[in-house]
Each structure stands twice: as C-alpha cells, then as structure tokens.
Design an enzyme around this catalytic site. Sequence first.
Site, PDB file in Angstrom:
ATOM      1  N   PRO A   9       0.766  -1.097   0.089  1.00  0.00           N
ATOM      2  CA  PRO A   9       0.080   0.104  -0.108  1.00  0.00           C
ATOM      3  C   PRO A   9       0.671   1.425   0.071  1.00  0.00           C
ATOM      4  O   PRO A   9       2.021   1.314   0.700  1.00  0.00           O
ATOM      5  CB  PRO A   9      -0.828   0.055   1.046  1.00  0.00           C
ATOM      6  CG  PRO A   9      -0.235  -1.091   2.096  1.00  0.00           C
ATOM      7  CD  PRO A   9       0.578  -2.098   1.149  1.00  0.00           C
ATOM      8  N   ASN A  10       0.431   2.207  -0.820  1.00  0.00           N
ATOM      9  CA  ASN A  10       0.868   3.716  -0.927  1.00  0.00           C
ATOM     10  C   ASN A  10       2.235   3.656  -1.755  1.00  0.00           C
ATOM     11  O   ASN A  10       2.748   4.687  -2.004  1.00  0.00           O
ATOM     12  CB  ASN A  10       0.954   4.455   0.554  1.00  0.00           C
ATOM     13  CG  ASN A  10      -0.234   4.330   1.387  1.00  0.00           C
ATOM     14  OD1 ASN A  10      -1.240   4.741   0.718  1.00  0.00           O
ATOM     15  ND2 ASN A  10      -0.537   3.694   2.297  1.00  0.00           N
ATOM     16  N   ARG A  17       5.255  10.805  -2.747  1.00  0.00           N
ATOM     17  CA  ARG A  17       4.956  10.462  -1.175  1.00  0.00           C
ATOM     18  C   ARG A  17       5.819  10.806  -0.404  1.00  0.00           C
ATOM     19  O   ARG A  17       7.299  10.076  -0.612  1.00  0.00           O
ATOM     20  CB  ARG A  17       4.373   9.029  -1.089  1.00  0.00           C
ATOM     21  CG  ARG A  17       4.239   8.561   0.359  1.00  0.00           C
ATOM     22  CD  ARG A  17       4.234   6.934   0.277  1.00  0.00           C
ATOM     23  NE  ARG A  17       4.044   6.705   1.794  1.00  0.00           N
ATOM     24  CZ  ARG A  17       4.130   5.548   2.300  1.00  0.00           C
ATOM     25  NH1 ARG A  17       4.683   4.642   1.611  1.00  0.00           N
ATOM     26  NH2 ARG A  17       3.928   5.149   3.450  1.00  0.00           N
ATOM     27  N   TYR A  22      11.122   9.046   1.200  1.00  0.00           N
ATOM     28  CA  TYR A  22      11.204   7.820   0.252  1.00  0.00           C
ATOM     29  C   TYR A  22      11.873   8.310  -1.012  1.00  0.00           C
ATOM     30  O   TYR A  22      12.101   7.546  -2.008  1.00  0.00           O
ATOM     31  CB  TYR A  22       9.555   7.271  -0.059  1.00  0.00           C
ATOM     32  CG  TYR A  22       9.009   6.808   1.151  1.00  0.00           C
ATOM     33  CD1 TYR A  22       9.620   5.586   1.852  1.00  0.00           C
ATOM     34  CD2 TYR A  22       7.890   7.534   1.848  1.00  0.00           C
ATOM     35  CE1 TYR A  22       8.744   5.081   2.902  1.00  0.00           C
ATOM     36  CE2 TYR A  22       7.209   6.951   3.081  1.00  0.00           C
ATOM     37  CZ  TYR A  22       7.926   5.743   3.487  1.00  0.00           C
ATOM     38  OH  TYR A  22       7.034   5.133   4.598  1.00  0.00           O
ATOM     39  N   ASN A  71       7.959  -5.591  -0.515  1.00  0.00           N
ATOM     40  CA  ASN A  71       7.854  -4.294   0.411  1.00  0.00           C
ATOM     41  C   ASN A  71       6.479  -4.038   0.694  1.00  0.00           C
ATOM     42  O   ASN A  71       5.758  -3.752   0.063  1.00  0.00           O
ATOM     43  CB  ASN A  71       8.388  -3.057  -0.134  1.00  0.00           C
ATOM     44  CG  ASN A  71       8.407  -1.725   0.812  1.00  0.00           C
ATOM     45  OD1 ASN A  71       7.646  -1.845   1.673  1.00  0.00           O
ATOM     46  ND2 ASN A  71       9.044  -0.657   0.405  1.00  0.00           N
ATOM     47  N   ALA A  74       2.734  -0.714   5.175  1.00  0.00           N
ATOM     48  CA  ALA A  74       2.385  -0.739   6.436  1.00  0.00           C
ATOM     49  C   ALA A  74       1.718  -1.966   6.740  1.00  0.00           C
ATOM     50  O   ALA A  74       1.873  -2.249   8.107  1.00  0.00           O
ATOM     51  CB  ALA A  74       1.270   0.338   6.634  1.00  0.00           C
ATOM     52  N   GLU A  95      12.158  -9.642   2.751  1.00  0.00           N
ATOM     53  CA  GLU A  95      11.544  -8.174   3.114  1.00  0.00           C
ATOM     54  C   GLU A  95      12.421  -7.046   2.969  1.00  0.00           C
ATOM     55  O   GLU A  95      13.550  -6.939   3.192  1.00  0.00           O
ATOM     56  CB  GLU A  95      11.090  -8.293   4.685  1.00  0.00           C
ATOM     57  CG  GLU A  95      10.653  -7.047   5.410  1.00  0.00           C
ATOM     58  CD  GLU A  95      10.333  -6.929   6.756  1.00  0.00           C
ATOM     59  OE1 GLU A  95      10.638  -8.308   7.491  1.00  0.00           O
ATOM     60  OE2 GLU A  95      10.272  -6.153   7.321  1.00  0.00           O
ATOM     61  N   HIS A  97      12.586  -2.695   2.981  1.00  0.00           N
ATOM     62  CA  HIS A  97      12.164  -1.554   3.206  1.00  0.00           C
ATOM     63  C   HIS A  97      12.960  -0.317   2.557  1.00  0.00           C
ATOM     64  O   HIS A  97      14.295  -0.508   2.730  1.00  0.00           O
ATOM     65  CB  HIS A  97      11.865  -1.190   4.563  1.00  0.00           C
ATOM     66  CG  HIS A  97      10.782  -2.019   5.300  1.00  0.00           C
ATOM     67  ND1 HIS A  97       9.618  -1.949   5.204  1.00  0.00           N
ATOM     68  CD2 HIS A  97      11.266  -3.271   5.917  1.00  0.00           C
ATOM     69  CE1 HIS A  97       8.900  -3.157   5.461  1.00  0.00           C
ATOM     70  NE2 HIS A  97      10.033  -3.837   6.115  1.00  0.00           N
ATOM     71  N   ARG A 104      12.698   5.332  12.877  1.00  0.00           N
ATOM     72  CA  ARG A 104      11.327   5.965  12.659  1.00  0.00           C
ATOM     73  C   ARG A 104      10.627   5.542  13.786  1.00  0.00           C
ATOM     74  O   ARG A 104      10.913   5.315  14.833  1.00  0.00           O
ATOM     75  CB  ARG A 104      10.823   5.589  11.387  1.00  0.00           C
ATOM     76  CG  ARG A 104      11.435   5.982  10.307  1.00  0.00           C
ATOM     77  CD  ARG A 104      10.996   5.636   8.867  1.00  0.00           C
ATOM     78  NE  ARG A 104       9.506   6.349   8.721  1.00  0.00           N
ATOM     79  CZ  ARG A 104       8.841   5.959   7.871  1.00  0.00           C
ATOM     80  NH1 ARG A 104       8.937   5.320   6.995  1.00  0.00           N
ATOM     81  NH2 ARG A 104       7.747   6.728   7.633  1.00  0.00           N
TER      82      ARG A 104
HETATM   83  C1  DQA Z   1       8.166   1.274   3.958  1.00  0.00           C
HETATM   84  C2  DQA Z   1       8.114   1.463   5.561  1.00  0.00           C
HETATM   85  C3  DQA Z   1       6.671   1.158   6.271  1.00  0.00           C
HETATM   86  O1  DQA Z   1       6.578   1.550   7.725  1.00  0.00           O
HETATM   87  C4  DQA Z   1       5.602   1.936   5.610  1.00  0.00           C
HETATM   88  O2  DQA Z   1       4.320   1.789   6.125  1.00  0.00           O
HETATM   89  C5  DQA Z   1       5.810   2.101   3.934  1.00  0.00           C
HETATM   90  C6  DQA Z   1       7.122   2.079   3.470  1.00  0.00           C
HETATM   91  C7  DQA Z   1       9.493   1.495   3.538  1.00  0.00           C
HETATM   92  O3  DQA Z   1       9.588   1.021   2.329  1.00  0.00           O
HETATM   93  O4  DQA Z   1      10.441   2.101   4.175  1.00  0.00           O
HETATM   94  O5  DQA Z   1       4.591   2.169   3.481  1.00  0.00           O
HETATM   95  O6  DQA Z   1       7.600  -0.053   3.813  1.00  0.00           O
END
Ligand code: DQA
Length: 140
Positions: A9-10, A17, A22, A71, A74, A95, A97, A104
Amino acid sequence: MKIQIINGPNLNLLGTREPGIYGSSTFEDYLKKLRAQYSDVEIDYYQSNIEGCLIDKMQEVGFDVDGIILNAGAYTHTSVALQDCIRSLKSPVIEVHISNVHKREEFRHKSMISCACMGVICGFGMDSYRLALEAIKGSK
Ligand code: DQA
C-alpha cells in the site's frame, strides 16, 4: 533467473509521497534502471493497496520464481495473513523497506513478516531492492 517484486500500500505514490523519506523517483523509473542493470534477470513487478491481492499474487508466483522481493508497506507491521502466506510458499521472500524503519516511529520497529522471510534489507533507499536481488542471486 526470475524475480518478482511486490509493493504494498501507498508505494504506487513513490516520487510524490513524503519525498524526504522515500526519495523523488517513481518506482517505474527505478525499475527501468534495475532491469537495464540486470538484463540477465527477468524482473516482474506488481503493486497493490489491498492485502488480499498481495496474498493472491504471492500464491500465484511463489512456487515458480527464484525469489520474491516484498515491500509490504504498512502491512509489514500488522499482517498475520502475509506471514502465513510467506510460510506457505516455496520461493524465498526477502522483506525490503526503502526507509530505515528502526530510525522511525516505534510501531514501525515490529515486523509481522520478518520471521517468515529469508532476510530483511532496509534503509538504503530504492537501492534496498537491488541489494535484495543480489541476496537472492547469491543464494542460488
Ligand atoms: C516502508 C516502511 C513502512 O513502515 C511504511 O508503512 C511504508 C514504506 C518503506 O519502504 O520504508 O509504506 O515499507
């Protein structure tokens, strides 16, 4: 070699964003560079904002590909369903990020999926995906 990248998501909003966290590159632009750099690797890409769609995709590809770079956004911090899914697959899952989640908010320090993954890479910006790809290549 076949790799599946899955963004949750997102992450479709990368580029606009929270660029301070990011970066300002879209994922599509980054992917073009990654594919050019690894022309010997078939890199498929999927993004969804919906937890069940991420699971459907992982179940679809997770018995054939050499590795999945996930990735989960959230959902990383909440999803037992993703953890169960990762445990059910044959392909290894890494995994990733973009940000260093440990620098954070505290709720980002807990991952529901790390325990089911081959490994975790975080905090290297978009380069986290390339590092994950290298990890999969190195494990073969
Ligand atoms: C993320 C870190 C997560 O905490 C966050 O909710 C994201 C992006 C990252 O790529 O740093 O959506 O996965």
